[in-house]
Design an enzyme around this catalytic site. Structure first.
Site, short mmCIF file in Angstrom:
data_model
loop_
_atom_site.label_atom_id
_atom_site.label_comp_id
_atom_site.label_asym_id
_atom_site.label_seq_id
_atom_site.Cartn_x
_atom_site.Cartn_y
_atom_site.Cartn_z
N HIS A 49 0.90 -1.15 -0.16
CA HIS A 49 0.02 -0.01 -0.07
C HIS A 49 0.83 1.09 -0.16
O HIS A 49 0.75 1.86 1.13
CB HIS A 49 -1.00 -0.14 1.07
CG HIS A 49 -2.13 0.88 1.18
ND1 HIS A 49 -2.02 2.12 1.60
CD2 HIS A 49 -3.34 0.58 0.74
CE1 HIS A 49 -3.34 2.77 1.38
NE2 HIS A 49 -3.90 2.02 0.83
N PHE A 50 1.43 1.64 -1.02
CA PHE A 50 1.47 1.16 -2.45
C PHE A 50 3.11 1.10 -2.58
O PHE A 50 3.70 2.03 -2.06
CB PHE A 50 1.01 2.09 -3.35
CG PHE A 50 -0.43 2.34 -3.05
CD1 PHE A 50 -1.45 1.32 -3.43
CD2 PHE A 50 -0.98 3.51 -2.37
CE1 PHE A 50 -2.92 1.48 -3.05
CE2 PHE A 50 -2.29 3.71 -2.19
CZ PHE A 50 -3.18 2.82 -2.64
#
Length: 145
Positions: A49-50
Site C-alpha cells: 500500500h503502495f
C-alpha cells in the site's frame, strides 16, 4: 497521565502487528487522550500500500484512533481489558485530508463527546505536524466480561 509502550501493552489486548500506538502523551480517563504513532517505512502494510508510493491505509489510521479511545477508557482504574471488552459500534463522519507517509509522526487526539451507561461517543483527530490528516467519530460499547 502518560503511558509508554510497556504500559500500553498491558492496557490493550492488541499485539504486533496490530498494536498501532507508540506512546500516550496525555490522558484524562473517560475524557480525552493524546497518543503518538511513529510511522516508519518498515510497517508491514507499506509492502502493498503502495509499493512505489507508500501511504498509511485510512482504515489503520481509524484503528489507531480506536486504540486511543480504548486507552482513554481503560486508563480508568475500574476498567481493564481482562474484565471489560470494548466493542466498536460505528465509525461516522470519517474524513481523510492528508496522506500519512513513512517518517510522519501521527498525533491522535480523542475526546469523549457523549457518554451514556455503557456507550461512549468519541471525536477523533489525527494530525501530522499539526495539519489535520484524518478525523472521525467513533461509537463504542463497554461491556463487563
Amino acid at each position: 497521565m502518560q503511558f509508554n509502550i510497556q504500559d500500553i501493552i498491558k492496557m490493550l489486548p492488541h499485539s504486533y502487528p496490530f498494536l498501532l500506538l507508540d506512546k500516550v502523551t496525555a490522558c484524562v480517563p473517560n475524557e480525552s487522550a493524546t497518543a503518538i504513532k511513529n510511522v516508519t517505512f518498515n510497517e508491514p502494510f507499506f509492502i502493498g500500500h503502495f509499493p512505489n508510493n507508500p501511504v498509511m491505509p485510512g482504515v489503520l489510521i481509524v484503528e489507531a484512533m480506536a486504540q486511543a479511545c480504548l486507552v482513554c477508557v481503560m486508563s480508568d482504574s475500574k476498567h481493564n481489558f481482562e474484565n471489560y471488552t470494548i466493542y466498536f459500534m460505528s465509525i461516522e463522519l470519517a474524513k481523510f485530508r492528508k496522506p500519512v507517509i513513512p517518517g510522519d509522526i501521527l498525533t491522535i487526539e480523542v475526546n469523549v463527546i457523549h457518554k451514556r451507561k455503557d456507550t461512549c461517543r468519541f471525536q477523533c483527530f489525527a494530525r501530522v505536524d499539526q495539519a489535520l490528516a484524518s478525523e472521525a467519530q467513533i461509537l463504542a460499547m463497554i461491556k463487563k466480561n
